[in-house]
Design an enzyme around this catalytic site. Structure first.
Site, PDB file in Angstrom:
ATOM      1  N   LYS A  67       0.806  -1.237   0.000  1.00 31.64           N
ATOM      2  CA  LYS A  67       0.000   0.000   0.000  1.00 31.64           C
ATOM      3  C   LYS A  67       0.836   1.282   0.000  1.00 31.64           C
ATOM      4  O   LYS A  67       0.411   2.325   0.498  1.00 31.64           O
ATOM      5  CB  LYS A  67      -0.983   0.029   1.208  1.00 31.64           C
ATOM      6  N   GLY A  69       2.355   2.254  -2.977  1.00 32.43           N
ATOM      7  CA  GLY A  69       2.485   2.698  -4.365  1.00 32.43           C
ATOM      8  C   GLY A  69       2.999   1.604  -5.288  1.00 32.43           C
ATOM      9  O   GLY A  69       3.484   1.881  -6.384  1.00 32.43           O
ATOM     10  N   THR A  70       2.870   0.354  -4.842  1.00 29.00           N
ATOM     11  CA  THR A  70       3.371  -0.794  -5.616  1.00 29.00           C
ATOM     12  C   THR A  70       2.728  -0.869  -6.997  1.00 29.00           C
ATOM     13  O   THR A  70       3.433  -0.993  -8.014  1.00 29.00           O
ATOM     14  CB  THR A  70       3.044  -2.108  -4.860  1.00 29.00           C
ATOM     15  N   TRP A  72       1.268   1.311  -8.800  1.00 25.37           N
ATOM     16  CA  TRP A  72       1.689   2.460  -9.620  1.00 25.37           C
ATOM     17  C   TRP A  72       3.107   2.250 -10.153  1.00 25.37           C
ATOM     18  O   TRP A  72       3.379   2.405 -11.349  1.00 25.37           O
ATOM     19  CB  TRP A  72       1.614   3.720  -8.749  1.00 25.37           C
ATOM     20  N   HIS A 130       7.722  -7.447  -1.430  1.00 24.14           N
ATOM     21  CA  HIS A 130       7.425  -6.651  -0.231  1.00 24.14           C
ATOM     22  C   HIS A 130       8.425  -6.975   0.885  1.00 24.14           C
ATOM     23  O   HIS A 130       8.307  -6.450   1.995  1.00 24.14           O
ATOM     24  CB  HIS A 130       6.020  -6.964   0.292  1.00 24.14           C
ATOM     25  N   ARG A 152       5.770   5.482   1.520  1.00 22.39           N
ATOM     26  CA  ARG A 152       4.624   6.395   1.577  1.00 22.39           C
ATOM     27  C   ARG A 152       4.416   6.831   3.016  1.00 22.39           C
ATOM     28  O   ARG A 152       4.796   6.092   3.947  1.00 22.39           O
ATOM     29  CB  ARG A 152       3.385   5.615   1.084  1.00 22.39           C
ATOM     30  N   LYS A 286      -8.443   5.766  -3.570  1.00 21.16           N
ATOM     31  CA  LYS A 286      -8.470   7.225  -3.747  1.00 21.16           C
ATOM     32  C   LYS A 286      -7.218   7.722  -4.464  1.00 21.16           C
ATOM     33  O   LYS A 286      -7.250   8.724  -5.165  1.00 21.16           O
ATOM     34  CB  LYS A 286      -8.588   7.913  -2.393  1.00 21.16           C
ATOM     35  N   GLY A 287      -6.101   7.062  -4.187  1.00 22.95           N
ATOM     36  CA  GLY A 287      -4.859   7.419  -4.861  1.00 22.95           C
ATOM     37  C   GLY A 287      -4.378   8.822  -4.547  1.00 22.95           C
ATOM     38  O   GLY A 287      -3.757   9.478  -5.386  1.00 22.95           O
TER      39      GLY A 287
HETATM   40  P1  PAP Z   1      -0.091  -3.353  -3.000  1.00 27.02           P
HETATM   41  O1  PAP Z   1       1.192  -3.145  -2.257  1.00 27.02           O
HETATM   42  O2  PAP Z   1      -1.037  -4.267  -2.331  1.00 27.02           O
HETATM   43  O3  PAP Z   1       0.143  -3.695  -4.436  1.00 27.02           O
HETATM   44  P2  PAP Z   1      -0.287  -0.560  -3.508  1.00 27.02           P
HETATM   45  O4  PAP Z   1      -0.440  -0.449  -4.947  1.00 27.02           O
HETATM   46  O5  PAP Z   1       1.065  -0.299  -2.940  1.00 27.02           O
HETATM   47  O6  PAP Z   1      -0.845  -1.945  -2.992  1.00 27.02           O
HETATM   48  O7  PAP Z   1      -1.254   0.451  -2.774  1.00 27.02           O
HETATM   49  C1  PAP Z   1      -2.518   0.781  -3.215  1.00 27.02           C
HETATM   50  C2  PAP Z   1      -2.622   2.283  -3.034  1.00 27.02           C
HETATM   51  O8  PAP Z   1      -2.014   2.927  -4.156  1.00 27.02           O
HETATM   52  C3  PAP Z   1      -4.060   2.738  -3.008  1.00 27.02           C
HETATM   53  O9  PAP Z   1      -4.046   3.891  -2.192  1.00 27.02           O
HETATM   54  P3  PAP Z   1      -5.356   4.435  -1.423  1.00 27.02           P
HETATM   55  O10 PAP Z   1      -5.963   3.283  -0.711  1.00 27.02           O
HETATM   56  O11 PAP Z   1      -4.857   5.480  -0.485  1.00 27.02           O
HETATM   57  O12 PAP Z   1      -6.220   5.007  -2.469  1.00 27.02           O
HETATM   58  C4  PAP Z   1      -4.304   3.075  -4.463  1.00 27.02           C
HETATM   59  O13 PAP Z   1      -5.392   3.925  -4.673  1.00 27.02           O
HETATM   60  C5  PAP Z   1      -2.986   3.734  -4.827  1.00 27.02           C
HETATM   61  N1  PAP Z   1      -2.719   3.711  -6.255  1.00 27.02           N
HETATM   62  C6  PAP Z   1      -2.884   2.679  -7.126  1.00 27.02           C
HETATM   63  N2  PAP Z   1      -2.531   3.041  -8.352  1.00 27.02           N
HETATM   64  C7  PAP Z   1      -2.134   4.333  -8.299  1.00 27.02           C
HETATM   65  C8  PAP Z   1      -1.670   5.262  -9.266  1.00 27.02           C
HETATM   66  N3  PAP Z   1      -1.538   4.953 -10.541  1.00 27.02           N
HETATM   67  N4  PAP Z   1      -1.347   6.491  -8.834  1.00 27.02           N
HETATM   68  C9  PAP Z   1      -1.474   6.844  -7.533  1.00 27.02           C
HETATM   69  N5  PAP Z   1      -1.916   6.002  -6.585  1.00 27.02           N
HETATM   70  C10 PAP Z   1      -2.246   4.757  -6.953  1.00 27.02           C
END
Ligand code: PAP
Length: 321
Positions: A67, A69-70, A72, A130, A152, A286-287
């Site tokens: 969580k 930014g993986t 992304w 991770h 983050r 929400k990103g």
């Molecule tokens: P993971 O480690 O399980 O793969 P990860 O992708 O690191 O998860 O985290 C998800 C978060 O990244 C989400 O944040 P939020 O819950 O605060 O919204 C997700 O919305 C955000 N996220 C996914 N893709 C993007 C992107 N392209 N740009 C910015 N934030 C993103």
């Protein structure tokens, strides 16, 4: 507790039994191994990864706490590394989840096979993990491969993970703890791949010791100035943008393709599932930056500030929460 197959050998079973064990805040069991908390089902894959993984100098490894930014960074690294093969408007990212294009060593490859054939993957191999720095396979540490770490604001990361757990059950019949209890465990470092401060510091210190091997990035910087960060990443992994690419606006196109709004709206991310049960759309919530204020009290934030001060002071690492 319900059983999930862990594929342990008798030796691994007795090793696991000897370890300190807890329940993560969404109810799945974790054990403390090599200084960090590991979900039970990753115990065997981790050992296989450490035993069998052969790094290549050309590998690009994405490391992160969940969580942070993986999703992304997977998208960005895939597109940067494969930009000569696929024009932006024909990118595989338009029809595949970034988790399918860049797979996790412990959650995908070594979960599926004790010694997966990674030799046939196209070069450069873009891989992700991770795991904390101290748990990386020695072959990875000894190679010249590039490690890109993204961190983050821990408060946003925590809230993101809490929402993810509420949406997805990673263990049968798991119950997510109430927010204050989960937050307490998080601050105490009892959570998957935690303590998060040690995770951060492991990669931070590695980036100071070997700046050409480990790039330490912040989600918030990527949000604030995507173009500069994307150029920095491409240069770090040895694939800098040419003058022609820059003039043609490729950096901006990559930034747009990998943006939250673009990826969230793709059919594959609206509908698909990952690991059988996790909905692709739960990787896009929400990103944004600073959503924690809508969920945590000022006292909780204060506790985090004090914790970060105590743990990070003197390291040179500053996190703006
Ligand atoms: P993971 O480690 O399980 O793969 P990860 O992708 O690191 O998860 O985290 C998800 C978060 O990244 C989400 O944040 P939020 O819950 O605060 O919204 C997700 O919305 C955000 N996220 C996914 N893709 C993007 C992107 N392209 N740009 C910015 N934030 C993103």
């Amino acid at each position: 507790m319900d059983k999930v197959p862990l594929n342990l050998s008798p030796e691994e079973e007795s090793l696991l039994e000897s370890l300190e064990q807890q329940n993560n805040w969404d109810g799945y069991p974790i054990c403390k191994f090599q200084g960090f908390w590991l979900p039970f089902w990753l115990f065997h894959p981790l050992l296989c990864f450490q035993r069998n993984f052969k790094a290549r100098d050309t590998d690009i490894m994405l490391s992160s706490m969940p969580k942070s930014g993986t999703t992304w960074m997977k998208a960005l690294l895939f597109v940067i590394a494969n930009r000569n093969q696929f024009p932006i408007d024909q990118s595989p990212l338009l029809v595949n989840s970034s988790h399918k294009l860049v797979k996790s060593l412990e959650c995908d490859y070594y979960m599926e096979h004790d010694n997966p054939d990674l030799e046939t993957l196209p070069q450069p191999r873009v891989l992700s993990t991770h795991l904390p720095h101290q748990a990386l396979a020695s072959s990875l540490i000894d190679s010249k491969c590039k490690i890109v770490y993204i961190c983050r604001n821990p408060l946003d990361q925590f809230i993101s993970e809490q929402h993810f757990f509420l949406k997805n059950r990673l263990w049968p019949n798991a119950t997510v703890c109430p927010l204050d209890e989960s937050f307490g465990m998080y601050c105490d470092g009892v959570h998957a791949f935690g303590p998060f401060c040690d995770h951060l510091l492991g990669y931070w210190n590695a980036s100071l010791e070997n700046p050409d091997r480990v790039l330490f990035l912040k989600y918030e910087d990527l949000k604030r100035d995507s173009l500069s960060e994307i150029k920095k990443i491409a240069e770090f992994v040895g694939l800098p943008f040419s003058e022609e690419e820059e003039k043609a606006g490729l950096v901006g196109e990559i930034s747009k393709l990998c943006s939250f709004d673009k990826l969230k709206d793709l059919e594959v991310n609206k509908k698909g599932v990952h690991y059988g049960t996790i909905t692709n759309n739960s990787f896009y919530r929400k990103g944004g930056v600073g959503d924690w204020v809508n969920h945590l009290t000022p006292e909780m934030a204060d506790r985090m500030k004090k914790l970060l001060e105590a743990k990070l002071t003197g390291s040179g690492l500053m996190l703006d929460i």
